[in-house]
Design a protein around this motif. Structure first.
Motif, PDB file in Angstrom:
ATOM      1  N   TYR A  76      48.538  35.607  50.941  1.00 53.46           N
ATOM      2  CA  TYR A  76      48.155  35.254  49.575  1.00 53.46           C
ATOM      3  C   TYR A  76      47.497  33.886  49.450  1.00 53.46           C
ATOM      4  CZ  TYR A  76      49.556  39.474  47.334  1.00 53.46           C
ATOM      5  OH  TYR A  76      49.579  40.771  46.940  1.00 53.46           O
ATOM      6  N   TYR A 127      35.592  47.754  43.467  1.00 55.57           N
ATOM      7  CA  TYR A 127      35.092  46.995  44.613  1.00 55.57           C
ATOM      8  C   TYR A 127      34.882  47.819  45.875  1.00 55.57           C
ATOM      9  CZ  TYR A 127      36.668  43.221  41.561  1.00 55.57           C
ATOM     10  OH  TYR A 127      36.853  42.388  40.500  1.00 55.57           O
ATOM     11  N   ILE A 130      31.284  47.480  47.238  1.00 48.96           N
ATOM     12  CA  ILE A 130      30.773  46.171  47.681  1.00 48.96           C
ATOM     13  C   ILE A 130      31.638  45.526  48.756  1.00 48.96           C
ATOM     14  CG2 ILE A 130      29.650  45.757  45.447  1.00 48.96           C
ATOM     15  CD1 ILE A 130      31.829  43.614  44.920  1.00 48.96           C
ATOM     16  N   LEU A 134      37.633  45.132  52.810  1.00 46.98           N
ATOM     17  CA  LEU A 134      38.708  44.394  52.164  1.00 46.98           C
ATOM     18  C   LEU A 134      39.584  45.315  51.311  1.00 46.98           C
ATOM     19  CD1 LEU A 134      40.000  41.655  51.574  1.00 46.98           C
ATOM     20  CD2 LEU A 134      38.405  41.385  49.679  1.00 46.98           C
ATOM     21  N   VAL A 165      49.765  31.921  43.240  1.00 48.49           N
ATOM     22  CA  VAL A 165      48.605  32.101  42.359  1.00 48.49           C
ATOM     23  C   VAL A 165      48.443  30.907  41.420  1.00 48.49           C
ATOM     24  CG1 VAL A 165      47.826  33.473  40.386  1.00 48.49           C
ATOM     25  CG2 VAL A 165      48.498  34.616  42.509  1.00 48.49           C
ATOM     26  N   GLN A 170      44.437  30.303  40.799  1.00 52.29           N
ATOM     27  CA  GLN A 170      43.802  31.620  40.821  1.00 52.29           C
ATOM     28  C   GLN A 170      44.189  32.422  39.579  1.00 52.29           C
ATOM     29  OE1 GLN A 170      41.448  32.446  42.684  1.00 52.29           O
ATOM     30  NE2 GLN A 170      41.536  30.708  44.096  1.00 52.29           N
ATOM     31  N   ALA A 172      42.848  34.260  37.450  1.00 57.74           N
ATOM     32  CA  ALA A 172      42.402  35.633  37.208  1.00 57.74           C
ATOM     33  C   ALA A 172      43.320  36.671  37.852  1.00 57.74           C
ATOM     34  CB  ALA A 172      40.964  35.818  37.720  1.00 57.74           C
ATOM     35  N   GLN A 173      44.126  36.257  38.819  1.00 58.33           N
ATOM     36  CA  GLN A 173      45.032  37.211  39.479  1.00 58.33           C
ATOM     37  C   GLN A 173      46.420  37.218  38.864  1.00 58.33           C
ATOM     38  OE1 GLN A 173      43.294  38.987  41.589  1.00 58.33           O
ATOM     39  NE2 GLN A 173      41.688  37.537  41.021  1.00 58.33           N
TER      40      GLN A 173
ATOM     41  N   ALA B 172      33.151  29.197  38.813  1.00 59.47           N
ATOM     42  CA  ALA B 172      31.964  29.086  37.962  1.00 59.47           C
ATOM     43  C   ALA B 172      30.705  28.732  38.752  1.00 59.47           C
ATOM     44  CB  ALA B 172      32.201  28.046  36.856  1.00 59.47           C
ATOM     45  N   MET B 195      33.836  38.189  52.785  1.00 58.57           N
ATOM     46  CA  MET B 195      35.020  38.246  51.914  1.00 58.57           C
ATOM     47  C   MET B 195      36.265  38.671  52.697  1.00 58.57           C
ATOM     48  SD  MET B 195      34.040  37.158  49.014  1.00 58.57           S
ATOM     49  CE  MET B 195      32.385  36.617  48.561  1.00 58.57           C
ATOM     50  N   SER B 205      44.276  36.102  46.911  1.00 60.88           N
ATOM     51  CA  SER B 205      44.031  35.832  45.494  1.00 60.88           C
ATOM     52  C   SER B 205      42.635  35.254  45.278  1.00 60.88           C
ATOM     53  CB  SER B 205      45.054  34.837  44.956  1.00 60.88           C
ATOM     54  OG  SER B 205      46.358  35.221  45.302  1.00 60.88           O
ATOM     55  N   SER B 206      42.273  34.304  46.110  1.00 60.32           N
ATOM     56  CA  SER B 206      40.985  33.631  45.911  1.00 60.32           C
ATOM     57  C   SER B 206      39.829  34.604  46.110  1.00 60.32           C
ATOM     58  CB  SER B 206      40.846  32.446  46.865  1.00 60.32           C
ATOM     59  OG  SER B 206      40.717  32.867  48.213  1.00 60.32           O
ATOM     60  N   VAL B 207      39.995  35.559  47.007  1.00 58.75           N
ATOM     61  CA  VAL B 207      38.902  36.472  47.300  1.00 58.75           C
ATOM     62  C   VAL B 207      38.762  37.537  46.217  1.00 58.75           C
ATOM     63  CG1 VAL B 207      38.149  38.234  48.916  1.00 58.75           C
ATOM     64  CG2 VAL B 207      38.846  35.990  49.748  1.00 58.75           C
ATOM     65  N   TYR B 208      39.874  37.989  45.653  1.00 61.25           N
ATOM     66  CA  TYR B 208      39.729  38.950  44.563  1.00 61.25           C
ATOM     67  C   TYR B 208      39.104  38.299  43.322  1.00 61.25           C
ATOM     68  CZ  TYR B 208      41.148  43.281  46.605  1.00 61.25           C
ATOM     69  OH  TYR B 208      41.148  44.429  47.358  1.00 61.25           O
ATOM     70  N   THR B 209      39.377  37.033  43.107  1.00 61.90           N
ATOM     71  CA  THR B 209      38.675  36.325  42.036  1.00 61.90           C
ATOM     72  C   THR B 209      37.169  36.295  42.327  1.00 61.90           C
ATOM     73  OG1 THR B 209      40.625  34.949  41.662  1.00 61.90           O
ATOM     74  CG2 THR B 209      38.537  34.135  40.787  1.00 61.90           C
ATOM     75  N   LEU B 211      35.428  38.436  44.162  1.00 64.44           N
ATOM     76  CA  LEU B 211      34.812  39.772  44.140  1.00 64.44           C
ATOM     77  C   LEU B 211      34.240  40.122  42.768  1.00 64.44           C
ATOM     78  CD1 LEU B 211      37.001  42.296  46.184  1.00 64.44           C
ATOM     79  CD2 LEU B 211      34.887  41.150  46.856  1.00 64.44           C
ATOM     80  N   ALA B 212      34.929  39.676  41.732  1.00 68.21           N
ATOM     81  CA  ALA B 212      34.445  39.988  40.385  1.00 68.21           C
ATOM     82  C   ALA B 212      33.068  39.353  40.147  1.00 68.21           C
ATOM     83  CB  ALA B 212      35.454  39.505  39.336  1.00 68.21           C
ATOM     84  N   MET B 214      30.948  38.482  42.644  1.00 71.39           N
ATOM     85  CA  MET B 214      30.025  39.098  43.601  1.00 71.39           C
ATOM     86  C   MET B 214      29.513  40.433  43.075  1.00 71.39           C
ATOM     87  SD  MET B 214      30.666  39.687  47.669  1.00 71.39           S
ATOM     88  CE  MET B 214      30.732  41.404  48.175  1.00 71.39           C
ATOM     89  N   LYS B 215      30.390  41.180  42.449  1.00 70.11           N
ATOM     90  CA  LYS B 215      29.986  42.474  41.876  1.00 70.11           C
ATOM     91  C   LYS B 215      28.866  42.279  40.845  1.00 70.11           C
ATOM     92  CE  LYS B 215      32.103  46.304  39.279  1.00 70.11           C
ATOM     93  NZ  LYS B 215      31.714  47.493  40.059  1.00 70.11           N
ATOM     94  N   LEU B 218      25.603  41.250  42.649  1.00 72.05           N
ATOM     95  CA  LEU B 218      24.969  42.360  43.365  1.00 72.05           C
ATOM     96  C   LEU B 218      24.327  43.339  42.380  1.00 72.05           C
ATOM     97  CD1 LEU B 218      27.564  43.075  46.211  1.00 72.05           C
ATOM     98  CD2 LEU B 218      25.392  41.834  46.359  1.00 72.05           C
TER      99      LEU B 218
ATOM    100  N   THR C 209      31.488  22.354  37.329  1.00 71.82           N
ATOM    101  CA  THR C 209      32.379  23.140  36.468  1.00 71.82           C
ATOM    102  C   THR C 209      32.836  22.296  35.280  1.00 71.82           C
ATOM    103  OG1 THR C 209      33.133  24.401  38.393  1.00 71.82           O
ATOM    104  CG2 THR C 209      34.522  24.476  36.425  1.00 71.82           C
TER     105      THR C 209
END
Lengths: 223, 223, 223
Positions: A76, A127, A130, A134, A165, A170, A172-173, B172, B195, B205-209, B211-212, B214-215, B218, C209
């Motif tokens: 995490y 996801y 993309i 993961l 978190v 973090q 958003a999680q 951001a 990722m 946690s940082s990567v799922y933040t 991904l949003a 990145m989506k 893309l 930011t």
């Protein structure tokens, strides 16, 4: 810190931290230890770990639970944090004569299949295209392996994750894991006091950011 | 970690980290090394640096690239991180007999003038009135100097920056640098695997933040 | 760093950090020291602390102000950071022969009662039901005790808090403290230069930011 150059920090440590927060009845010292260790590990604050590892063991956190926290926080909060913490843990365990007692590997906890399928479907839809590697790792390693290891309870894994978190900003999680915590037995009163303990160790700013999310989560739940 | 007190962390290190992720063909070990070093430096995790610096050099990252990463991350993640990392780098270089070979200063890369003028105009319009000193420094030092130093490719600077932004929760700023990475040759498949590597070292946690973001990036691009 | 392996980092340190930013007239070196120390403490970057503590004392930051910063940042960025920094502070004070001179405790600054009642009412309405312990602690310990301790001015506490908030990516808390800083005498020109200094020590990403929030705050104020 034995002189008056630090009188403000010493006074607050004595009055607020030790004299008040750690003694509040709303949360056990065992839980407060898990919260504090989680912040220190997730932030790579190794210098303070020996003291708080001793405190955790004194307050009833089992060595196997601490070891399980290392693996949980590796995923995490990042591998580097866990590896740095493992050194501190090893030194404290050695000093206290805590033996490695290679138990027979315990059977994993049962998986809540339908909840996991719902979770995976949502993540896959968002996801899967993309970041397929993961998304698969998240299912296979995080939710169908790590979370099911019995050395640390589901409830405690939720506490550890929430602390990680919040301590690493973090936001958003957070909603997902606050809901998961309540689904696994953490009460509103306990969550409230988790935030008090976190305020002292993760910092006031991080906790006020978290409160905004917690408010929404609590208002969205019937329980 | 040589005993069963750490069996969970050891098992995941062997099976997931070393046995799976580092061997995936979608991204070279050289790139995985750059990603991992960037996280460790941006988070000031000096304890793990010697091991991963050795690994990076073994995987083909050049000493001059590592030195260029220090300067890049000084600006993006803060001077204190770079100075702490420089000590670890110096020790590893000395141990391996890597000589300082004061080359003739290389000519900077050519500036993409129109892209830079567009970037500067946007930032100037938004922040020129409230932070004129910083806006000027951003142009003169960051985009018309740092990014043009040839010791580290534009593509690699994008990887380093993305890792720093994700590892320090600066969500951001992410869309700009994801677009910049793709403009400089990082493919969708590579980004996806960046990722995965980041998940292990910067934390799930940082990567799922990320991904949003990145989506969205893309979906907004034709390529 | 005495060889050409670090020439980029050394060049930027000489030209940008020491040759430019620290010499800008828009902000005193004393203020720049407070900003830099705040980032290093809030991020637990102990390795760089001795150098910057010396610099701060040389630039006129009083020992009692540094001690007050430790307590302030314990609350805002977490106890572990402050305890780690206290060790570095103690060593530097001892080396410089700075005596503990237990002064008679100074009377706290007067409380701005109506502003504090407005602040508390807002927080109580939002979070009083879900986190009553924390809301009470915020009033009793943070705003009616910590902020009133006279060893560090209200203005300087605002600077310290803003730096902590930005360095730890707690963007959601920033508007409140930017307004508080301006209410306590920090000018627009000073804030602008705080961001320049922060860019170098907290990193470019974190400051951009913050600029988005600062722009909104500035546009919402008549002064």
């Amino acid at each position: 810190m034995t002189n008056s150059n630090y009188q403000a920090l010493e006074r607050y440590t004595a009055q607020v931290l030790l004299g008040d927060v750690w003694n509040r009845p709303q949360l056990s010292r065992r839980d407060r230890s898990i919260i504090t260790l989680s912040v220190l590990i997730a932030r790579n604050q190794s210098a303070a770990l020996p003291h708080y590892l001793d405190l955790a063991l004194d307050h009833g956190v089992r060595p196997s639970e601490i070891s399980a926290m290392l693996a949980h926080l590796a995923f995490y909060s990042g591998w580097g944090n866990a590896m740095a913490a493992a050194e501190a843990v090893q030194a404290v365990f050695a000093r206290r004569g805590i033996e490695a007692n290679a138990p027979a590997p315990a059977a994993p906890l049962p998986l809540d299949d339908s909840a996991e399928q719902r979770r995976h479907a949502i993540v896959e839809r968002k996801y899967g295209a993309i970041a397929p590697g993961l998304v698969q790792l998240t299912r296979d390693v995080i939710f169908q392996d790590l979370w099911l290891q019995p050395e640390l309870s589901l409830r405690d894994r939720c506490l550890v994750t929430i602390c990680s978190v919040i301590a690493t900003a973090q936001t958003a999680q957070l909603a997902f894991y606050l809901n998961r915590a309540m689904d696994n037995g953490v009460s509103r009163a306990e969550l409230s006091e988790v935030m008090t303990q976190l305020a002292l160790y993760s910092g006031w700013s991080s906790v006020y950011t978290a409160l905004a999310v917690m408010k929404e989560v609590l208002e969205s739940r019937p329980d």
